[in-house]
Design an enzyme around this catalytic site. Structure first.
Site, PDB file in Angstrom:
ATOM      1  N   GLY A   1      31.183  40.575  35.390  1.00 30.94           N
ATOM      2  CA  GLY A   1      31.736  41.529  36.339  1.00 30.94           C
ATOM      3  C   GLY A   1      32.902  42.245  35.689  1.00 30.94           C
ATOM      4  O   GLY A   1      33.544  41.712  34.772  1.00 30.94           O
TER       5      GLY A   1
ATOM      6  N   GLN B   1      40.640  46.891  35.229  1.00 29.43           N
ATOM      7  CA  GLN B   1      40.600  46.115  33.986  1.00 29.43           C
ATOM      8  C   GLN B   1      40.414  46.984  32.754  1.00 29.43           C
ATOM      9  O   GLN B   1      40.570  46.513  31.630  1.00 29.43           O
ATOM     10  CB  GLN B   1      39.473  45.086  34.041  1.00 29.43           C
ATOM     11  CG  GLN B   1      39.720  43.999  35.067  1.00 29.43           C
ATOM     12  CD  GLN B   1      38.654  42.942  34.983  1.00 29.43           C
ATOM     13  OE1 GLN B   1      37.590  43.087  35.554  1.00 29.43           O
ATOM     14  NE2 GLN B   1      38.929  41.873  34.244  1.00 29.43           N
TER      15      GLN B   1
ATOM     16  N   CYS C   1      38.693  35.223  33.623  1.00 29.85           N
ATOM     17  CA  CYS C   1      38.795  36.667  33.843  1.00 29.85           C
ATOM     18  C   CYS C   1      38.966  37.334  32.483  1.00 29.85           C
ATOM     19  O   CYS C   1      39.742  36.854  31.655  1.00 29.85           O
ATOM     20  CB  CYS C   1      40.009  36.962  34.734  1.00 29.85           C
ATOM     21  SG  CYS C   1      40.270  38.723  35.033  1.00 29.85           S
ATOM     22  N   LEU C   2      38.251  38.426  32.256  1.00 27.28           N
ATOM     23  CA  LEU C   2      38.344  39.129  30.971  1.00 27.28           C
ATOM     24  C   LEU C   2      39.772  39.585  30.691  1.00 27.28           C
ATOM     25  O   LEU C   2      40.165  39.745  29.544  1.00 27.28           O
ATOM     26  CB  LEU C   2      37.411  40.344  30.965  1.00 27.28           C
ATOM     27  CG  LEU C   2      35.902  40.049  31.004  1.00 27.28           C
ATOM     28  CD1 LEU C   2      35.124  41.347  31.122  1.00 27.28           C
ATOM     29  CD2 LEU C   2      35.465  39.258  29.794  1.00 27.28           C
TER      30      LEU C   2
ATOM     31  N   HIS D   1      35.623  37.803  43.329  1.00 31.50           N
ATOM     32  CA  HIS D   1      36.550  38.021  42.205  1.00 31.50           C
ATOM     33  C   HIS D   1      36.753  39.525  41.956  1.00 31.50           C
ATOM     34  O   HIS D   1      37.898  39.985  41.810  1.00 31.50           O
ATOM     35  CB  HIS D   1      35.966  37.335  40.952  1.00 31.50           C
ATOM     36  CG  HIS D   1      36.798  37.436  39.718  1.00 31.50           C
ATOM     37  ND1 HIS D   1      37.391  36.342  39.117  1.00 31.50           N
ATOM     38  CD2 HIS D   1      37.136  38.506  38.954  1.00 31.50           C
ATOM     39  CE1 HIS D   1      38.058  36.751  38.039  1.00 31.50           C
ATOM     40  NE2 HIS D   1      37.923  38.051  37.915  1.00 31.50           N
ATOM     41  N   GLU D   2      35.650  40.291  41.914  1.00 32.47           N
ATOM     42  CA  GLU D   2      35.767  41.727  41.597  1.00 32.47           C
ATOM     43  C   GLU D   2      36.397  42.518  42.747  1.00 32.47           C
ATOM     44  O   GLU D   2      37.194  43.431  42.506  1.00 32.47           O
ATOM     45  CB  GLU D   2      34.404  42.314  41.215  1.00 32.47           C
ATOM     46  CG  GLU D   2      33.743  41.678  39.990  1.00 32.47           C
ATOM     47  CD  GLU D   2      34.655  41.538  38.784  1.00 32.47           C
ATOM     48  OE1 GLU D   2      35.524  42.400  38.578  1.00 32.47           O
ATOM     49  OE2 GLU D   2      34.512  40.540  38.054  1.00 32.47           O
TER      50      GLU D   2
ATOM     51  N   HIS E   1      40.052  42.124  42.595  1.00 33.33           N
ATOM     52  CA  HIS E   1      40.668  42.969  41.565  1.00 33.33           C
ATOM     53  C   HIS E   1      41.088  44.325  42.121  1.00 33.33           C
ATOM     54  O   HIS E   1      42.123  44.872  41.754  1.00 33.33           O
ATOM     55  CB  HIS E   1      39.677  43.238  40.427  1.00 33.33           C
ATOM     56  CG  HIS E   1      39.800  42.303  39.259  1.00 33.33           C
ATOM     57  ND1 HIS E   1      40.969  42.170  38.545  1.00 33.33           N
ATOM     58  CD2 HIS E   1      38.911  41.473  38.669  1.00 33.33           C
ATOM     59  CE1 HIS E   1      40.774  41.284  37.568  1.00 33.33           C
ATOM     60  NE2 HIS E   1      39.533  40.847  37.616  1.00 33.33           N
TER      61      HIS E   1
HETATM   62 ZN   LIG Z   1      38.665  39.343  36.530  1.00 34.15          ZN
END
Ligand SMILES: [Zn+2]
Length: 171
Positions: A46, A51, A93-94, A135-136, A139
């Site tokens: 995701g 991000q 998380c990236l 999660h997304e 964000h």
């Molecule tokens: Zn994330």
């Protein structure tokens, strides 16, 4: 085009993104393509626009990691409308590379959103997909998964990140 991933510490990750008001434009379609490309390049399931430094309410998800085209999900202006059950599991998380923590999420989640053409859609997922939807969407409201862990663990993680930042290993 692959965008570099913005890391924890950049304020764009911790503020609510702006809603999208223009749909079906060549710019939006190109941006969505770039988001998928950036997500696959980073090996994520995701990715939310903040991000990659863009404060817009846009996220993409593919829990199959590019294996099944029908798993590609675009969420524009999403909102969680229903969460049921509980699941406990490791989450990363990236934007916070190198860290993973146990996070409790709903087992099933339903998100209302718009697609690239502005059409209203509803997506329901279980397990990993439910986790990704939550999660997304988080964000896009400036909430990182670390807001769902204990203050003690969060502070420890922030201290480690500060150390990495000081050493120039965070970016
Ligand atoms: Zn994330």
């Amino acid at each position: 085009m692959v965008y570099p991933i913005v890391k924890f510490g950049n304020p764009v990750l911790e503020r609510e993104a702006d809603s999208v008001t223009e749909f079906d434009t060549p710019e939006l379609h190109k941006f969505l393509e770039d988001m998928f490309e950036s997500m696959y390049a980073a090996k994520g399931v995701g990715l939310a626009a903040p991000q990659i430094g863009i404060g817009r309410k846009i996220a993409v998800i593919d829990v199959s990691n590019g294996e099944r085209p029908e798993d590609k999900i675009v969420l524009i202006n999403p909102a969680i409308v229903k969460v049921e059950g509980r699941q406990q599991g490791e989450e990363g998380c990236l934007s916070i590379p190198g860290f993973r923590e146990q996070v409790r999420r709903g087992k099933r989640a339903t998100v209302k959103a718009q697609d690239a053409t502005g059409r209203e859609i509803e997506v329901t997922g279980e397990d990993l997909l439910a986790r990704a939807l939550q999660h997304e969407t988080d964000h896009l409201y400036g909430r990182l998964y670390i807001t769902h862990i204990s203050a003690l663990k969060r502070d420890l993680m922030k201290r480690k990140i500060k150390k990495l930042q000081r050493a120039g290993d965070w970016g």
